[in-house]
Design an enzyme around this catalytic site. Sequence first.
Site, short mmCIF file in Angstrom:
data_model
loop_
_atom_site.label_atom_id
_atom_site.label_comp_id
_atom_site.label_asym_id
_atom_site.label_seq_id
_atom_site.Cartn_x
_atom_site.Cartn_y
_atom_site.Cartn_z
N TYR A 25 0.81 -1.22 0.00
CA TYR A 25 0.00 0.00 0.00
C TYR A 25 0.84 1.26 0.00
O TYR A 25 0.49 2.25 -0.63
CB TYR A 25 -0.95 0.01 1.20
CG TYR A 25 -2.18 -0.82 0.95
CD1 TYR A 25 -3.03 -0.51 -0.12
CD2 TYR A 25 -2.51 -1.91 1.75
CE1 TYR A 25 -4.14 -1.28 -0.38
CE2 TYR A 25 -3.64 -2.67 1.51
CZ TYR A 25 -4.46 -2.36 0.44
OH TYR A 25 -5.56 -3.09 0.18
N GLU A 82 2.99 -31.69 11.26
CA GLU A 82 2.35 -30.89 10.20
C GLU A 82 1.04 -30.28 10.69
O GLU A 82 0.76 -29.12 10.42
CB GLU A 82 2.11 -31.80 8.98
CG GLU A 82 1.26 -31.15 7.89
CD GLU A 82 0.77 -32.17 6.84
OE1 GLU A 82 1.25 -33.31 6.84
OE2 GLU A 82 -0.09 -31.78 6.03
N ASP A 92 1.24 -36.25 7.13
CA ASP A 92 0.34 -37.23 6.51
C ASP A 92 1.16 -38.14 5.62
O ASP A 92 2.22 -37.76 5.13
CB ASP A 92 -0.70 -36.53 5.62
CG ASP A 92 -1.75 -35.79 6.45
OD1 ASP A 92 -1.83 -36.07 7.67
OD2 ASP A 92 -2.47 -34.94 5.88
#
Lengths: 533, 386
Positions: B105, B206, B258
């Site tokens: 910005y 994780e 996983d």
Amino acid sequence: MSVAKEKFTQISPAEFFKKNPELVGFTNPARALYQTIRELVENSLDATDVHNILPVIKITIELKDEEKQIYRINVEDNGIGIPPQYVPYAFGQVLYSSKYVYRQTRGMYGLGVKAAVLYSQMHQDKPVEVVTSPLNSKRIYKFKIKIDITKNEPIILERSSISNVNNWHGTSVTIYIYGDWIRSKQKIYEYLKRTYIITPYAEIIFKDPEGNVVYYPRITTTIPKPPQEVKPHPHGVDLEMLKGMIAQQKTNMTIKEFLIEGFQSVGEVTAQKVLELANINPEKKIHDLTEQELVVLMNTLKKYEDFRPPTADSLSVIGEELIELGLKKIFNPEFVSAVTRKPKVYQGHPFIVEAGIAYGGSIPQAKEPIVLRYANKIPLVYDEKSDVVWKIVEEIDWKRYGIEGDQYQLVVMVHLCSTKVPYKTAGKEVIGDVEEIEKEIRNAIMEAARKLRLYIAEKRKEEEAKKKLITYLKYIPEVSRSLAVFEVANKEDVVKLNSIVNEIQTKLLELVSKRLELKDILEYAKQVKVESE
Amino acid sequence: MTELTSKVDIEARKKAAEILRQKFLKLKEAIDQGEPPIMEIPKRTLSNTIYDENKKLLLLGSAKLKRNFLDLNEAKRFMQTTLMASIIYDALINNEYPTIRDLYYRGKHSIVIKDPSGKTHEENTWDEQKESDSVIVDIEVFTSLLREDMLILSKEKGKVVGDMRIRSGNDVIDLSKLGHGAYSIEPTPDLIDFIDINAEFVLVVEKDAVFQQLHRVGFWKKYKAILVTSAGQPDRATRRFVRRLNEELKLPVYILTDADPYGWYIYSVFRIGSINLSYESERLATPNARFLGVSMVDIFGDGKKKAYLTEQERRNFIIKAKDADIKRAQEIMNYPWFKSESWKKEIDIFLKKKAKLEIEAMASKGLQFLAFTYIPDKINNGDYII
């Protein structure tokens, strides 16, 4: 005695033209009005620029009889005037061309204004009025003249003179014409504009029947070199002309003397050779030549290949400078170029082609280029599309010359000057397809167009560079301000910060200008306003 | 009087500002001497991303691009880079902590100029944050300063608990006394001081949920572990923090994800570095990290080892692999650091069975099983993949 003279007696030329007015352009009232203006203006120009006088021409058309549609036309010039003894013949007797000397003239028909006088008489009663004073004349002469059509003789209705106190010279002619202003208006305006384009040294004032006044100011005092009178070239001869030339000879000279005397490019040796080839005794007197011998002679002259090419001294070009000046003045274009080609010959007649091109600027956008045709300095306004010039302009691939899109902002001007312009029709508004001329016109247009191509290419290059420049100019202030922050961390020191920003900006601009190979980039950059918040 | 900001911050600022300043003043000097200003920036392209066999890291190659302001194609990017650098510099010397969104910005505005023909040309310095983010990376590579060095903050999601004390800013924090909560790893992990520690290994999980479960059952207390979660793809701060634990405290690092290619890649980012951010691998990657599980062998077993799951459990917990998973596995197979025997075996089983498993499935078997059987077993047996 002579065949030619006998012909005159059979039918008066005046009568002949009265019966066939369309042959000289008087097809209808609109065309008649246009044609009359044209004859008078061209006479005025021939009486001025040919004699190195800067022309001032005043043209007035007034509607005199609304019911009968009779217009009073007055054209006044500051030319060399007409000696009073010739005035009745100049306006009141239809003759074939009096002299067999050749030069380029505007008057196209040999009978010029007399056709207008004849046409005038056919529809109303008022005679032609001529006021004239030759150069250095002490008096001003005034005539009122009609033509005796059956006798082909002038009828002088009034003749007077007054003292020329102001040393005026020139001619003022007033003719009453059954015309049609509405239908000729556009063509007359076009004709005057186009005349002015190639005579920017003239001052022309035109008052139309509606009371509008158009003023074309003189924008140069340069007058093109006038044409010189030259003898005909033997390649351009025809039987009628040969007979006419002989008929005009007062002394009964030998045929050999006649050839040397009457033609250019013929000397002792050449005359001898030609007559040997024609099997004519060089010592035979001209008035003793048989019809048969004349035919053989004419053919021999035409075929003989060793004549020097005809001289172009008889031709008067407009010149590149004047063409460019005229096109600029009338069209206010972005670019003009003009080309005057070297003299060339077709069928024994010398000719020169000139071409001008105007591009962009205030030229209106159109689906086709604007084509301006001229022959012997006369604008050709009618039947544009059947002209060879139009054909060539259409055939040229203008994209090759840098003109993009299907809209044109283009004026193509062509001037053909020749001792004999090969008109296509009796109306003499259209140049025909003669191979040599067509090729020359094409070359002239293409030569001028090549200059245009260079200009457009240069312009594109510059536009491209400017476009790139704009990109840099957008970023330079940002880069400069950003880099200056590293030097002046304290934002409060605005003066120092700004001075460093300016320093960097200037240096970057220099680098960019070097990169783009742009001159005066700083000037350009100054004109660019940064409006970022 | 209490210091509002910490000393380490102030030192870091000074150092970063000076490096930035020197680097960009060189460009100004070039301009002053009438030379084109050119930034030489290492190329951040795939072809210039190199796997270093010795360091076992993904690194930037030696190819550099020359960003010359006078090169029309580079002019805008050059402008953006100097603009961003000046904003970062300004923030540094004004004691600010901008986020990358702030920087976006602060630099975003319209450039409007009117050419002599009166035509207006308008352009934004940048339009999307993607553009300004990319410029920030350019500056990191150009100056060899990471954004953390320049005190640029980003949203961080990594968490840690364990028996250790650190100094962050002017405070000492005991990571064993955070109740059910955890310490959010700060965006500038290099400014953390390790004070003392009582731990034997680091376990990176994780999934945030599994992290919380292990935390609550007291896993880290029982096994003297530092427990970390990346909550999905690891951010820079988490990676740097884990690296420091390994490098400075010599703690072994185990990764638990996983059982699928996505999980493998998380391990890969921790260990080798990411392809997108290879310029920072040298500081963020942990080349000693070990893939603890869940592995395919854990699920299916092999000749030597019994599976942790029964036939019945496999039927209940296994998810069928999607085409995208298969494709991803085939890509990963080609990465040099996945070419070890054990990884080959792992990937082969996956491609054969076309099956994946979420770590939560292990917890479903029983949290006790996960915390007190599966994980300690595997660590004790050295049953990990590298």
